[in-house]
Design a protein around this motif. Sequence first.
Motif, PDB file in Angstrom:
ATOM      1  N   ASP A 125      28.720  16.113  29.732  1.00  0.00           N
ATOM      2  CA  ASP A 125      28.470  17.278  28.893  1.00  0.00           C
ATOM      3  C   ASP A 125      27.960  18.369  29.824  1.00  0.00           C
ATOM      4  O   ASP A 125      26.766  18.441  30.138  1.00  0.00           O
ATOM      5  N   ILE A 126      28.861  19.213  30.309  1.00  0.00           N
ATOM      6  CA  ILE A 126      28.496  20.196  31.327  1.00  0.00           C
ATOM      7  C   ILE A 126      27.515  21.234  30.780  1.00  0.00           C
ATOM      8  O   ILE A 126      26.706  21.796  31.525  1.00  0.00           O
ATOM      9  N   PHE A 127      27.551  21.490  29.472  1.00  0.00           N
ATOM     10  CA  PHE A 127      26.598  22.417  28.861  1.00  0.00           C
ATOM     11  C   PHE A 127      25.178  21.898  29.033  1.00  0.00           C
ATOM     12  O   PHE A 127      24.268  22.634  29.451  1.00  0.00           O
ATOM     13  N   GLU A 128      24.962  20.628  28.729  1.00  0.00           N
ATOM     14  CA  GLU A 128      23.638  20.025  28.884  1.00  0.00           C
ATOM     15  C   GLU A 128      23.239  19.965  30.352  1.00  0.00           C
ATOM     16  O   GLU A 128      22.057  20.103  30.692  1.00  0.00           O
ATOM     17  N   ALA A 129      24.225  19.753  31.228  1.00  0.00           N
ATOM     18  CA  ALA A 129      23.943  19.719  32.664  1.00  0.00           C
ATOM     19  C   ALA A 129      23.460  21.080  33.148  1.00  0.00           C
ATOM     20  O   ALA A 129      22.510  21.174  33.946  1.00  0.00           O
ATOM     21  N   PHE A 130      24.092  22.139  32.671  1.00  0.00           N
ATOM     22  CA  PHE A 130      23.661  23.498  33.033  1.00  0.00           C
ATOM     23  C   PHE A 130      22.241  23.760  32.525  1.00  0.00           C
ATOM     24  O   PHE A 130      21.409  24.337  33.236  1.00  0.00           O
ATOM     25  N   LYS A 131      21.966  23.360  31.301  1.00  0.00           N
ATOM     26  CA  LYS A 131      20.642  23.585  30.722  1.00  0.00           C
ATOM     27  C   LYS A 131      19.564  22.844  31.510  1.00  0.00           C
ATOM     28  O   LYS A 131      18.475  23.380  31.739  1.00  0.00           O
ATOM     29  N   ALA A 132      19.880  21.644  31.949  1.00  0.00           N
ATOM     30  CA  ALA A 132      18.920  20.862  32.728  1.00  0.00           C
ATOM     31  C   ALA A 132      18.653  21.523  34.074  1.00  0.00           C
ATOM     32  O   ALA A 132      17.502  21.588  34.531  1.00  0.00           O
ATOM     33  N   ARG A 133      19.714  22.014  34.695  1.00  0.00           N
ATOM     34  CA  ARG A 133      19.543  22.675  35.994  1.00  0.00           C
ATOM     35  C   ARG A 133      18.795  24.003  35.859  1.00  0.00           C
ATOM     36  O   ARG A 133      18.170  24.463  36.816  1.00  0.00           O
ATOM     37  N   ARG A 134      18.870  24.605  34.713  1.00  0.00           N
ATOM     38  CA  ARG A 134      18.183  25.882  34.518  1.00  0.00           C
ATOM     39  C   ARG A 134      16.676  25.728  34.703  1.00  0.00           C
ATOM     40  O   ARG A 134      15.977  26.665  35.109  1.00  0.00           O
ATOM     41  N   LYS A 135      16.176  24.526  34.443  1.00  0.00           N
ATOM     42  CA  LYS A 135      14.743  24.269  34.589  1.00  0.00           C
ATOM     43  C   LYS A 135      14.342  24.076  36.045  1.00  0.00           C
ATOM     44  O   LYS A 135      13.204  24.329  36.434  1.00  0.00           O
ATOM     45  N   THR A 136      15.282  23.591  36.863  1.00  0.00           N
ATOM     46  CA  THR A 136      14.953  23.277  38.263  1.00  0.00           C
ATOM     47  C   THR A 136      15.581  24.232  39.275  1.00  0.00           C
ATOM     48  O   THR A 136      15.045  24.427  40.366  1.00  0.00           O
ATOM     49  N   ASP A 137      16.740  24.808  38.911  1.00  0.00           N
ATOM     50  CA  ASP A 137      17.448  25.691  39.848  1.00  0.00           C
ATOM     51  C   ASP A 137      17.744  27.052  39.224  1.00  0.00           C
ATOM     52  O   ASP A 137      18.778  27.663  39.483  1.00  0.00           O
ATOM     53  N   GLY A 138      16.841  27.521  38.397  1.00  0.00           N
ATOM     54  CA  GLY A 138      17.071  28.745  37.649  1.00  0.00           C
ATOM     55  C   GLY A 138      17.312  29.975  38.503  1.00  0.00           C
ATOM     56  O   GLY A 138      17.980  30.917  38.075  1.00  0.00           O
ATOM     57  N   ARG A 139      16.770  30.001  39.703  1.00  0.00           N
ATOM     58  CA  ARG A 139      16.902  31.190  40.550  1.00  0.00           C
ATOM     59  C   ARG A 139      18.218  31.239  41.332  1.00  0.00           C
ATOM     60  O   ARG A 139      18.513  32.216  42.000  1.00  0.00           O
ATOM     61  N   LYS A 140      18.997  30.190  41.232  1.00  0.00           N
ATOM     62  CA  LYS A 140      20.243  30.136  42.000  1.00  0.00           C
ATOM     63  C   LYS A 140      21.381  30.812  41.241  1.00  0.00           C
ATOM     64  O   LYS A 140      21.397  30.849  40.007  1.00  0.00           O
ATOM     65  N   GLN A 141      22.337  31.353  42.003  1.00  0.00           N
ATOM     66  CA  GLN A 141      23.488  32.020  41.423  1.00  0.00           C
ATOM     67  C   GLN A 141      24.354  31.027  40.648  1.00  0.00           C
ATOM     68  O   GLN A 141      24.433  29.854  40.997  1.00  0.00           O
ATOM     69  N   MET A 142      25.014  31.529  39.608  1.00  0.00           N
ATOM     70  CA  MET A 142      25.886  30.666  38.808  1.00  0.00           C
ATOM     71  C   MET A 142      26.995  30.047  39.656  1.00  0.00           C
ATOM     72  O   MET A 142      27.375  28.894  39.457  1.00  0.00           O
ATOM     73  N   ALA A 143      27.539  30.821  40.595  1.00  0.00           N
ATOM     74  CA  ALA A 143      28.601  30.288  41.454  1.00  0.00           C
ATOM     75  C   ALA A 143      28.086  29.105  42.268  1.00  0.00           C
ATOM     76  O   ALA A 143      28.802  28.123  42.488  1.00  0.00           O
ATOM     77  N   THR A 144      26.830  29.188  42.695  1.00  0.00           N
ATOM     78  CA  THR A 144      26.228  28.092  43.460  1.00  0.00           C
ATOM     79  C   THR A 144      26.040  26.865  42.577  1.00  0.00           C
ATOM     80  O   THR A 144      26.328  25.731  42.995  1.00  0.00           O
ATOM     81  N   ILE A 145      25.562  27.092  41.362  1.00  0.00           N
ATOM     82  CA  ILE A 145      25.354  25.987  40.414  1.00  0.00           C
ATOM     83  C   ILE A 145      26.677  25.282  40.131  1.00  0.00           C
ATOM     84  O   ILE A 145      26.760  24.052  40.101  1.00  0.00           O
ATOM     85  N   LEU A 146      27.728  26.062  39.938  1.00  0.00           N
ATOM     86  CA  LEU A 146      29.036  25.484  39.652  1.00  0.00           C
ATOM     87  C   LEU A 146      29.524  24.656  40.844  1.00  0.00           C
ATOM     88  O   LEU A 146      30.213  23.646  40.678  1.00  0.00           O
ATOM     89  N   GLY A 147      29.134  25.077  42.049  1.00  0.00           N
ATOM     90  CA  GLY A 147      29.509  24.350  43.260  1.00  0.00           C
ATOM     91  C   GLY A 147      28.891  22.974  43.352  1.00  0.00           C
ATOM     92  O   GLY A 147      29.355  22.121  44.122  1.00  0.00           O
TER      93      GLY A 147
END
Length: 243
Positions: A108-130
Amino acid sequence: KCKSLVLATGGKAIPKMGATGLAYEIAMQFGLNVLETRAGLVPFTFPDGRFKPLSGVAHPVRATANGTSFEEALLFTHRGLSGPAMLQISSYWRESQAIAVNFFPEKDIFEAFKARRKTDGRKQMATILGYEMPAKLAEHFANELDLKGNLADQSDASLRGISDALSNWRVTPAGTEGYRTAEVTLGGIDTDGLSSKTMEAKTAPGLYAIGEAVDVTGWLGGYNFQWAWSSGFAAGTAIRAKL
């Protein structure tokens, strides 16, 4: 003239090996019905070259067309899309139809993004997708989806939209590479005209059809080889019993 004739070859796939469709011509001479033939288990093409920068990149996906899905690897090529997932779905796809691709079939990539928002919130979306897919592919979708800003800047609605786009990416191929690289020929001699036990033509005693000449097509993984061997064994056994 002969007592028994077995049509064991004559499919159209890979003409450089001598494929000509001869089996279909012979079958029609004896009144057998031959169904429309198409290239099967074949890569898709995009003449505009949109995927050239991604050539060689692979990623596990779920590909869907005409209600059938396969979860295997997708491979980008300089011509278009290949890999097991695309080869499999090509047998169900028809011209002008779109193919749905889920790049995260087991997550569930939506939940994965939400989880990362708590730990990697300052990173660019392109980086997160990587973190979730090969770097080149992440860069491609970052541009295609116009991903800007940090992960922390994205609302749930925004992340949902991104997730939906990656889980239901739709693409319409211009066509396939055709018989030149197809692993099998779809269609062929209608099974209704053959005995399922002996592969003998019902209206032409002594004429048999086996393997790819017949309208039987399997998935990747040896199924088409097994069909060729099994149908050949059935025909050979029946012929021997007549002698």
